[in-house]
Design a protein around this motif. Structure first.
Motif, PDB file in Angstrom:
ATOM      1  N   CYS A 291      28.742  52.874  12.559  1.00  0.00           N
ATOM      2  CA  CYS A 291      29.801  53.458  13.446  1.00  0.00           C
ATOM      3  C   CYS A 291      29.467  53.873  14.603  1.00  0.00           C
ATOM      4  CB  CYS A 291      30.846  54.611  12.728  1.00  0.00           C
ATOM      5  SG  CYS A 291      31.240  54.159  11.019  1.00  0.00           S
ATOM      6  N   GLN A 292      28.256  54.392  14.909  1.00  0.00           N
ATOM      7  CA  GLN A 292      27.799  54.921  15.875  1.00  0.00           C
ATOM      8  C   GLN A 292      27.429  53.710  16.979  1.00  0.00           C
ATOM      9  OE1 GLN A 292      27.682  57.773  17.335  1.00  0.00           O
ATOM     10  NE2 GLN A 292      28.371  59.163  15.540  1.00  0.00           N
TER      11      GLN A 292
ATOM     12  N   HIS B 211      32.684  53.788   5.922  1.00  0.00           N
ATOM     13  CA  HIS B 211      31.544  52.886   6.815  1.00  0.00           C
ATOM     14  C   HIS B 211      30.335  53.899   6.956  1.00  0.00           C
ATOM     15  CE1 HIS B 211      34.452  50.116   7.933  1.00  0.00           C
ATOM     16  NE2 HIS B 211      35.456  50.992   8.167  1.00  0.00           N
TER      17      HIS B 211
ATOM     18  N   PRO C 273      27.468  55.824   8.681  1.00  0.00           N
ATOM     19  CA  PRO C 273      27.810  56.572   9.901  1.00  0.00           C
ATOM     20  C   PRO C 273      26.976  55.896  11.360  1.00  0.00           C
ATOM     21  CG  PRO C 273      27.316  58.100   8.111  1.00  0.00           C
ATOM     22  CD  PRO C 273      27.228  56.677   7.414  1.00  0.00           C
TER      23      PRO C 273
ATOM     24  N   ALA D 242      34.906  52.612  17.051  1.00  0.00           N
ATOM     25  CA  ALA D 242      33.763  53.075  16.222  1.00  0.00           C
ATOM     26  C   ALA D 242      34.008  52.026  14.799  1.00  0.00           C
ATOM     27  CB  ALA D 242      33.593  54.453  15.796  1.00  0.00           C
ATOM     28  N   ILE D 243      34.731  51.529  14.587  1.00  0.00           N
ATOM     29  CA  ILE D 243      34.902  50.580  13.308  1.00  0.00           C
ATOM     30  C   ILE D 243      34.019  49.142  13.171  1.00  0.00           C
ATOM     31  CG2 ILE D 243      36.487  49.552  11.854  1.00  0.00           C
ATOM     32  CD1 ILE D 243      37.034  52.390  12.180  1.00  0.00           C
TER      33      ILE D 243
ATOM     34  N   TYR E  96      37.694  61.201  10.855  1.00  0.00           N
ATOM     35  CA  TYR E  96      37.509  60.638  12.245  1.00  0.00           C
ATOM     36  C   TYR E  96      36.138  60.823  12.655  1.00  0.00           C
ATOM     37  CZ  TYR E  96      39.074  59.696  17.111  1.00  0.00           C
ATOM     38  OH  TYR E  96      39.295  58.940  18.314  1.00  0.00           O
ATOM     39  N   LEU E  97      35.478  60.061  13.487  1.00  0.00           N
ATOM     40  CA  LEU E  97      34.167  59.960  13.712  1.00  0.00           C
ATOM     41  C   LEU E  97      33.562  61.376  14.198  1.00  0.00           C
ATOM     42  CD1 LEU E  97      31.699  58.077  14.032  1.00  0.00           C
ATOM     43  CD2 LEU E  97      32.184  57.849  16.502  1.00  0.00           C
TER      44      LEU E  97
ATOM     45  N   HIS F 233      39.120  55.910  12.224  1.00  0.00           N
ATOM     46  CA  HIS F 233      38.863  56.535  10.865  1.00  0.00           C
ATOM     47  C   HIS F 233      37.590  55.945  10.274  1.00  0.00           C
ATOM     48  CE1 HIS F 233      39.505  57.284   6.548  1.00  0.00           C
ATOM     49  NE2 HIS F 233      40.220  58.116   6.976  1.00  0.00           N
ATOM     50  N   CYS F 234      36.532  56.760  10.121  1.00  0.00           N
ATOM     51  CA  CYS F 234      35.137  56.020   9.598  1.00  0.00           C
ATOM     52  C   CYS F 234      34.720  56.314   8.282  1.00  0.00           C
ATOM     53  CB  CYS F 234      34.104  56.573  10.618  1.00  0.00           C
ATOM     54  SG  CYS F 234      34.430  55.961  12.200  1.00  0.00           S
ATOM     55  N   GLU F 235      35.498  56.930   7.330  1.00  0.00           N
ATOM     56  CA  GLU F 235      35.190  57.200   6.042  1.00  0.00           C
ATOM     57  C   GLU F 235      35.134  55.643   5.410  1.00  0.00           C
ATOM     58  OE1 GLU F 235      38.253  59.443   4.093  1.00  0.00           O
ATOM     59  OE2 GLU F 235      37.176  61.233   4.638  1.00  0.00           O
TER      60      GLU F 235
END
Length: 278
Positions: free
Chosen positions: A132-133, A127, A129, A90-91, A167-168, A123-125
């Motif tokens: 990421c999705q 980015h 949302p 999801a990055i 985390y996502l 780790h999606c902080e």
């Protein structure tokens, strides 16, 4: 315990759950090359491995054969101290990294006969949302084509926010929403009782919601992540209900033993006595 609270026996044809040792949690104090031997000596038939990438895939296949063990779950590779420290799926902008690492996992699965790969989202902080999705869905579409060709199952696991901030996803419902979009038997929920408990979720309600979507189950005691205490948080009833929720496979022991792993397995004695666990 009163008879009124006892779960009914398994239905005819239902196989009991089988325990799988998470080698990194149960045997993390041992050198990596000794962990398979220890799991076999303690009576496990299946094992989970976080990151079986230090050797060539054939090495793992040979080691598993020598010890009579089945590899039941691996993670896609993650790289500490990098944007992919919790995975790449999801990055945003990391499609090449995801494809490279997924190919590594697929090679191990092919060599060892492992049928489940946990696709780590990341780790999606920092980015967006929505980005990421979008990245997750693009990467899952790529991975699912391979999983379908290989007859494998990909799993997505929500990780609790106390242990894995950023985390996502942290709730089973968030993962199930993704599964519904793809509607593929090769993409399933990795249901971890420990992560649910750390999020303060009702295990019975979460299992009811996840019915038909579960591809792998793990267990550990919350909050310390020692052996499960079946008297806490509805855990005994939750494991009893897994067959009714359509799950008849491995139960991953993903916890830190207080003593030796073999001694710690006494936690499951009531479930063995009922035939829920083999």
């Amino acid at each position: 315990m009163s008879g009124a609270s006892r779960a009914p026996a398994l239905a005819a044809g239902d196989a009991p759950l089988r325990l799988a040792a998470n080698l990194d949690w149960l045997y993390g104090a041992l050198p990596a090359d000794d962990r398979l031997a220890a799991a076999a000596a303690d009576g496990f038939a299946g094992v989970e491995m976080f990151a079986p990438y230090a050797h060539e895939p054939a090495w793992y296949a040979g080691a598993l054969r020598r010890h009579g063990l089945q590899l039941v779950l691996i993670n896609t590779p993650f790289r500490p101290n990098s944007p992919g420290r919790l995975g790449w799926a999801a990055i945003p902008g990391a499609q090449a990294e995801f494809r490279e690492t997924f190919a590594q996992a697929r090679a191990v699965a092919e060599a060892t006969g492992c049928r489940r790969i946990h696709v780590m989202a990341g780790h999606c902080e920092g980015h967006r949302p929505d980005a990421c999705q979008q990245a997750l869905r693009q990467n899952l579409a790529h991975a699912l084509a391979a999983a379908q060709a290989d007859g494998m199952t990909l799993t997505l696991e929500p990780l609790n926010r106390a242990d894995m901030p950023g985390y996502l996803y942290h709730l089973p419902s968030q993962v199930i929403a993704i599964l519904r979009e793809f509607d593929s038997p090769h993409l399933r929920l990795q249901f971890d009782c420990y992560h649910c408990a750390r999020e303060g979720l009702d295990l019975g309600a979460e299992l009811a919601q996840a019915r038909g979507w579960i591809g792998h189950v793990q267990i550990g005691g919350a909050p310390e992540r020692f052996e499960p205490d079946l008297s806490q948080g509805g855990l005994l009833q939750a494991v009893r209900e897994l067959p009714a929720a359509g799950y008849h496979s491995w139960l991953g022991c993903e916890y830190r033993p207080r003593g030796t792993p073999a001694e710690g397995l006494s936690w499951c004695a009531p479930l063995r006595a009922e035939g829920v666990i083999a």
